[in-house]
Design a protein around this motif. Structure first.
Motif, short mmCIF file in Angstrom:
data_model
loop_
_atom_site.label_atom_id
_atom_site.label_comp_id
_atom_site.label_asym_id
_atom_site.label_seq_id
_atom_site.Cartn_x
_atom_site.Cartn_y
_atom_site.Cartn_z
N LEU A 11 17.73 -27.85 -5.23
CA LEU A 11 17.73 -29.22 -4.71
C LEU A 11 17.92 -30.31 -5.76
CD1 LEU A 11 15.01 -29.17 -1.88
CD2 LEU A 11 17.47 -28.66 -1.76
N GLU A 12 17.59 -30.03 -7.02
CA GLU A 12 17.71 -31.10 -8.03
C GLU A 12 19.13 -31.66 -8.14
OE1 GLU A 12 15.73 -32.97 -9.45
OE2 GLU A 12 16.71 -33.78 -11.25
N PRO A 13 20.18 -30.81 -8.17
CA PRO A 13 21.53 -31.39 -8.25
C PRO A 13 21.84 -32.27 -7.03
CG PRO A 13 21.62 -28.97 -8.05
CD PRO A 13 20.19 -29.34 -8.24
N ILE A 14 21.32 -31.92 -5.88
CA ILE A 14 21.56 -32.72 -4.66
C ILE A 14 20.79 -34.02 -4.75
CG2 ILE A 14 21.41 -32.72 -2.13
CD1 ILE A 14 21.44 -29.59 -2.32
N ARG A 15 19.54 -33.95 -5.23
CA ARG A 15 18.73 -35.15 -5.39
C ARG A 15 19.42 -36.15 -6.34
NH1 ARG A 15 14.79 -37.72 -8.54
NH2 ARG A 15 15.23 -36.32 -10.26
N ALA B 87 22.56 -36.45 -7.09
CA ALA B 87 23.82 -37.00 -6.56
C ALA B 87 23.60 -37.90 -5.35
CB ALA B 87 24.77 -35.86 -6.21
N PHE B 88 22.72 -37.51 -4.45
CA PHE B 88 22.63 -38.19 -3.16
C PHE B 88 21.25 -38.74 -2.82
CE2 PHE B 88 26.09 -34.98 -2.45
CZ PHE B 88 27.13 -35.90 -2.46
N GLY B 89 20.24 -38.45 -3.64
CA GLY B 89 18.87 -38.87 -3.31
C GLY B 89 18.30 -37.99 -2.22
N LEU B 90 16.99 -37.77 -2.27
CA LEU B 90 16.34 -36.92 -1.27
C LEU B 90 15.26 -37.73 -0.57
CD1 LEU B 90 15.49 -33.42 -2.84
CD2 LEU B 90 16.99 -33.87 -0.89
N LYS B 91 15.27 -37.71 0.76
CA LYS B 91 14.22 -38.40 1.51
C LYS B 91 13.16 -37.43 1.99
CE LYS B 91 15.81 -41.27 4.74
NZ LYS B 91 16.83 -41.96 5.58
N GLN B 92 13.63 -36.25 2.42
CA GLN B 92 12.70 -35.31 3.04
C GLN B 92 13.14 -33.87 2.82
OE1 GLN B 92 11.96 -35.91 7.24
NE2 GLN B 92 10.03 -34.81 7.03
N ILE B 93 12.14 -33.00 2.65
CA ILE B 93 12.39 -31.56 2.54
C ILE B 93 11.49 -30.86 3.57
CG2 ILE B 93 12.24 -29.51 1.06
CD1 ILE B 93 12.22 -31.48 -1.38
N ILE B 94 12.09 -30.01 4.39
CA ILE B 94 11.29 -29.16 5.28
C ILE B 94 11.67 -27.73 4.95
CG2 ILE B 94 10.76 -28.53 7.67
CD1 ILE B 94 11.66 -31.38 8.49
N VAL B 95 10.71 -26.96 4.43
CA VAL B 95 11.03 -25.61 3.96
C VAL B 95 10.18 -24.56 4.67
CG1 VAL B 95 9.49 -25.90 1.96
CG2 VAL B 95 11.23 -24.11 1.91
N SER B 96 10.83 -23.45 5.03
CA SER B 96 10.12 -22.26 5.51
C SER B 96 10.47 -21.13 4.57
CB SER B 96 10.55 -21.91 6.93
OG SER B 96 10.21 -22.96 7.80
N THR B 97 9.44 -20.43 4.08
CA THR B 97 9.70 -19.38 3.09
C THR B 97 9.58 -18.00 3.70
OG1 THR B 97 7.40 -19.12 2.37
CG2 THR B 97 8.70 -20.86 1.28
N TYR B 98 10.28 -17.07 3.06
CA TYR B 98 10.25 -15.64 3.42
C TYR B 98 9.92 -14.93 2.11
CZ TYR B 98 12.98 -17.34 7.45
OH TYR B 98 13.42 -18.01 8.56
N GLN B 99 8.62 -14.80 1.80
CA GLN B 99 8.22 -14.42 0.46
C GLN B 99 7.92 -12.94 0.28
OE1 GLN B 99 6.01 -18.65 -0.05
NE2 GLN B 99 5.59 -17.22 -1.71
N ALA B 100 8.44 -12.40 -0.82
CA ALA B 100 8.34 -10.98 -1.12
C ALA B 100 6.92 -10.58 -1.49
CB ALA B 100 9.29 -10.63 -2.27
N ALA B 101 6.61 -9.31 -1.26
CA ALA B 101 5.28 -8.77 -1.52
C ALA B 101 4.88 -8.86 -2.99
CB ALA B 101 5.22 -7.30 -1.07
N THR C 54 28.78 -34.78 1.92
CA THR C 54 29.42 -33.76 2.76
C THR C 54 28.98 -32.36 2.30
OG1 THR C 54 31.33 -33.45 1.31
CG2 THR C 54 31.48 -35.21 2.98
N THR C 55 29.18 -31.40 3.19
CA THR C 55 28.88 -29.99 2.87
C THR C 55 29.69 -29.54 1.65
OG1 THR C 55 28.36 -29.53 5.16
CG2 THR C 55 28.95 -27.64 3.80
N GLU C 56 30.98 -29.92 1.61
CA GLU C 56 31.84 -29.51 0.49
C GLU C 56 31.31 -30.07 -0.82
OE1 GLU C 56 32.93 -30.81 3.42
OE2 GLU C 56 33.47 -28.81 4.16
N GLN C 57 30.84 -31.31 -0.81
CA GLN C 57 30.28 -31.91 -2.03
C GLN C 57 29.02 -31.17 -2.47
OE1 GLN C 57 30.05 -35.92 -0.47
NE2 GLN C 57 31.49 -36.67 -2.01
N ILE C 58 28.19 -30.83 -1.51
CA ILE C 58 26.95 -30.11 -1.86
C ILE C 58 27.29 -28.72 -2.40
CG2 ILE C 58 24.85 -29.06 -0.90
CD1 ILE C 58 24.54 -31.57 0.81
N GLN C 59 28.27 -28.07 -1.80
CA GLN C 59 28.70 -26.76 -2.33
C GLN C 59 29.18 -26.90 -3.78
OE1 GLN C 59 31.52 -25.84 0.81
NE2 GLN C 59 30.21 -24.15 1.52
N GLN C 60 29.95 -27.95 -4.05
CA GLN C 60 30.45 -28.15 -5.41
C GLN C 60 29.30 -28.42 -6.38
OE1 GLN C 60 33.74 -27.63 -6.19
NE2 GLN C 60 32.93 -27.70 -8.29
#
Ligand code: A2P
Ligand code: 11C
Length: 351
Positions: A137-141, A143-157, A266-272
């Motif tokens: 998320l840091e590169p996205i923050r 470039a575009f700023g971050l207002k909110q994060i909603i995360v669900s994790t799938y964590q290994a044993a 855009t999605t393409e910008q975030i991918q880049q």
């Protein structure tokens, strides 16, 4: 300069990876000390092909040590790291013992390496599930700023340690053999109730607190704010988390929903951005069913990002899927990476 490095918790799931990551690091090591509990004293492990005998950790173990890499649990760090600092060592701590202390930097090098300059002998390594989210998320923050994060994790044993990983395997074996599964560790060692993880999902990682969130969820919220914004209670980015243990041995997965400030993103910008980001690898090709998977991330230092897609109902919002080896970038590699930066910036000394 060459450094004497102590690994505290050297026999554990993270400790064995600390040895391996240190072997592969740029840090010039003159001597390595492998420390654990009295249970492992006398056990012989290897560092760069040489036998090293594990010693029981004691305050005196840190005499003449320059750098400590610790992953033996919070209580052990609380007990020994101040002793090590008193003796002039700089400690990178993989436990939660000191993370929220004002004078302890909490560092993901890709995000806030500069915080290392303010250390007073102890630097904290964040929680594994926080670290991989920060890399993505840091590169996205930026470039575009971050207002909110909603995360669900799938964590290994393995996030719960070697004995927990062993419990998953024996439960799976028992289940396939038609026997009752024995649960002594999951969801979390010190708690009253224990449930099997094999063929199951447990929506509890660490203890459940009075505010109805698990402590793991608390960590993801407050560590994110401290790492990205320098203030564990900053209201600037809203974060919420649901943390779930899944019957995967190694590598955490995260479904992350973000809302950015700049709605032109855009999605393409975030991918880049992910392609260009240090420590991140884009694995995002839906036409060819390419996306990150835990089994493919094991053993890699990178954080893998895919399934990046815009929310169809809200502008400036995106969903993505992030996977990384919880024992490497989530623990041993981030710890050794911090140590490498300390060495490179001549910060292996206590002010
Ligand atoms: P030991 O193998 O002697 O129990 P994990 O995270 O995989 O459970 O590993 C925990 C690590 O912390 C192990 O290396 C373990 O050593 C070490 N450890 C546990 N308790 C102590 C202690 N009191 N002093 C030093 N090391 C400890
Ligand atoms: C888990 N994230 O998967 C935890 C392990 O704060 O360093 C790491 C706990 C921590 O169980």
């Amino acid at each position: 300069d060459e450094y004497t490095v102590a690994i505290l918790g050297a026999t554990g799931a993270v400790g064995t990876r600390l040895i391996q990551q240190l072997e592969q690091s740029t840090i010039p090591v003159s001597k390595v000390k492998l420390l654990a509990s009295s249970r492992s004293a006398g056990k012989v492990l290897q560092f760069k092909g040489q036998d090293v005998t594990v010693e029981e950790a004691k305050p005196e173990s840190f005499d003449d040590v320059d750098l400590v890499l610790a992953s033996a649990g919070g209580a052990v760090s609380k007990k020994f790291l101040p002793e090590a600092v008193k003796r002039g060592a700089v400690c990178v701590d993989n436990t939660s013992a000191f993370r929220m202390d004002e004078d302890v930097p909490l560092v993901v090098p890709e995000v806030n390496e500069a915080a290392l300059y303010n250390h007073h002998g102890i630097i904290a390594n964040p929680n594994c599930s926080t670290i991989q989210m920060m890399v993505a998320l840091e590169p996205i923050r930026k470039a575009f700023g971050l207002k909110q994060i909603i995360v669900s994790t799938y964590q290994a044993a393995s996030g719960a340690g070697q004995s927990a990983l062993n419990e998953l395997y024996s439960e799976a074996q028992d289940y396939l053999d038609g026997k009752d599964m024995k649960a002594d560790i999951f969801p979390t060692k010190g708690d009253k109730e224990h449930y099997p993880l094999a063929f199951n999902l447990l929506p509890q990682i660490d203890v459940l607190e009075d505010n109805l969130y698990s402590h793991e969820e608390w960590k993801m919220i407050h560590e994110t704010k401290k790492i990205m914004l320098g203030d564990m209670n900053s209201p600037e980015i809203k974060v919420t988390a649901t943390c779930v243990r899944v019957p995967v041995p190694i590598s955490h997965g995260e479904s992350i929903y973000i809302e950015v400030e700049d709605k032109s993103a855009t999605t393409e910008q975030i991918q880049q951005l992910i392609k260009d980001a240090p420590g991140a690898v884009l694995q995002d090709d839906p036409k060819h069913q390419v996306y990150p998977q835990p089994i493919n991330a094991v053993g890699s230092r990178d954080t893998f990002v895919g399934r990046i897609r815009p929310d169809l109902e809200n502008d400036g919002a995106f969903n993505m899927w992030v996977v990384s080896d919880n024992l490497l970038k989530g623990a041993a590699w981030n710890t050794v990476q911090i140590a490498e930066r300390l060495v490179a910036d001549d910060l292996v000394r206590v002010k």
